[in-house]
Write a protein that holds these residues in place. Structure first.
Motif, short mmCIF file in Angstrom:
data_model
loop_
_atom_site.label_atom_id
_atom_site.label_comp_id
_atom_site.label_asym_id
_atom_site.label_seq_id
_atom_site.Cartn_x
_atom_site.Cartn_y
_atom_site.Cartn_z
N ASP A 102 6.00 2.30 9.68
CA ASP A 102 4.70 1.71 9.34
C ASP A 102 4.86 0.81 8.11
N ARG A 141 -5.41 -9.15 6.80
CA ARG A 141 -4.81 -9.26 8.13
C ARG A 141 -3.30 -9.48 8.04
N SER A 153 -1.62 3.51 17.27
CA SER A 153 -1.90 3.43 15.84
C SER A 153 -3.16 4.22 15.53
N GLU A 165 -1.52 -8.15 5.85
CA GLU A 165 -0.99 -6.83 5.52
C GLU A 165 -0.98 -5.89 6.72
N GLY A 166 -1.66 -6.27 7.80
CA GLY A 166 -1.70 -5.41 8.98
C GLY A 166 -3.01 -4.72 9.22
N PHE A 167 -4.05 -5.03 8.43
CA PHE A 167 -5.37 -4.45 8.62
C PHE A 167 -6.18 -5.33 9.57
N LYS A 168 -6.72 -4.72 10.62
CA LYS A 168 -7.40 -5.49 11.66
C LYS A 168 -8.85 -5.09 11.87
N ARG A 196 2.45 -1.40 7.11
CA ARG A 196 1.14 -1.94 6.73
C ARG A 196 0.80 -1.60 5.29
N ARG A 211 4.76 -5.98 3.59
CA ARG A 211 5.22 -7.07 4.44
C ARG A 211 5.62 -8.32 3.66
#
Length: 321
Positions: free
Chosen positions: A122, A173, A303, A175-178, A124, A142
């Protein structure tokens, strides 16, 4: 008529006065200090509960506490009041995101020099890591890569990042937050570092605000770098045993601060027992260092954290429950 005090009385009163002054100065300079504050962002003034921790002080410790003090992420939730009472700490604040459905906690977590949970699959979010010398840094996984957990005294992964080098930095986004619910208005908790990385700023914003507003507020509070923690119904803060903000549900994890008045536990026997029990239940050797570190290298089928929490957080905030 002038009242004349005996000399010894005057000396005693002077000693009491100076003792009070010294006590006040010590309280103001406490390694983990608290104050109620208001911070102005734009045209609005926001209430904030602020903690400041001197990481350079040898008695200051930042730790992760799991539900029921298990010392390992056993996917259980506990009332914040129970966590506060059991911790005997200078301060507690809610930690990182977790799944409401599975109680799985997000990210790699290091506490008192031990890796309690490892998520090498992971990448994120953003991590705050404290090194062995007491200096902390914030890194976006990231963008900056993973922190070296082998040399970390403490590490927690959350996000999104709010400040980078003294400037507002919001790229959730990337960073991987959606989940869009994360981007709305909610009560929030944030971690910040003053320039130099030896002063930790923990801010609880009980009034709903956006990520951008919390970023501006953290900069106004003196943070040079900052990241967002779990929020909404999870927001909680306690100082010296008194709960200042109470979450509306149980938590899987909390961030705990210790100092000279409320020192960290001297032994990790509870952690050892919890990990040994977990390993025995899985049919593994408790002495295995990989088991002791509770390393989890396999990605889940889907996830779960933090998106599962974000969705519930948004619905709860909108419904007012």
């Amino acid at each position: 008529m002038t009242l004349r005090w005996p000399r010894w009385v005057a000396i005693a009163l002077g000693a009491v006065t100076w003792a009070s002054v010294i006590a006040s100065e010590r309280a103001a300079a406490a390694p983990v200090a608290f104050e109620r504050h208001r911070v102005k962002v734009g045209r609005h003034s926001w209430p904030v509960l602020r903690l400041r921790a001197d990481l350079a002080d040898p008695m200051t410790r930042v730790a992760v506490r799991f539900a029921y003090g298990t010392g390992a992420p056993l996917r259980r939730r506990e009332a914040f009041s129970g966590m506060t009472e059991a911790a005997h700490a200078a301060a507690l604040v809610n930690g990182t995101f977790f799944s409401i459905r599975t109680a799985e906690t997000m990210g790699t977590l290091v506490s008192q020099g031990r890796v309690l949970q490892h998520r090498d699959w992971d990448d994120r979010g953003t991590a705050l890591t404290i090194g062995p010398e007491g200096r902390a840094r914030i890194a976006t996984l990231r963008l900056d890569g993973r922190p070296d957990h082998r040399r970390a005294r403490f590490s927690i992964t959350s996000g999104p990042r709010l400040l980078r080098d003294g400037k507002v930095w919001l790229q959730p986004r990337r960073e991987g937050f959606k989940d869009p619910n994360l981007f709305g208005r909610h009560p929030r908790v944030a971690l910040g570092l003053a320039r130099g990385g030896t002063e930790l700023i923990v801010a609880c914003f009980p009034s709903p605000m956006t990520l951008g507003q919390s970023a501006e507020a953290m900069r106004a509070l003196g943070a040079h770098d900052a990241l967002n923690l779990d929020g909404g119904p999870s927001v909680g803060m306690a100082y010296r045993g008194t709960i200042l903000a109470a979450p509306r549900w149980g938590l899987t994890n909390a961030l705990v601060l210790y100092d000279s008045r409320y020192p960290a536990p001297g032994d990790l026997e509870g952690v050892r027992i919890a990990l040994a029990d977990q390993a025995q239940g899985a049919g593994k050797d408790p002495a295995d260092p990989v088991v002791r570190a509770t390393v989890s290298s396999e990605a889940p089928r889907r996830s779960r954290a933090p998106e599962a929490c974000h969705g519930r957080l948004g619905r709860t905030a909108r419904s007012g429950r």
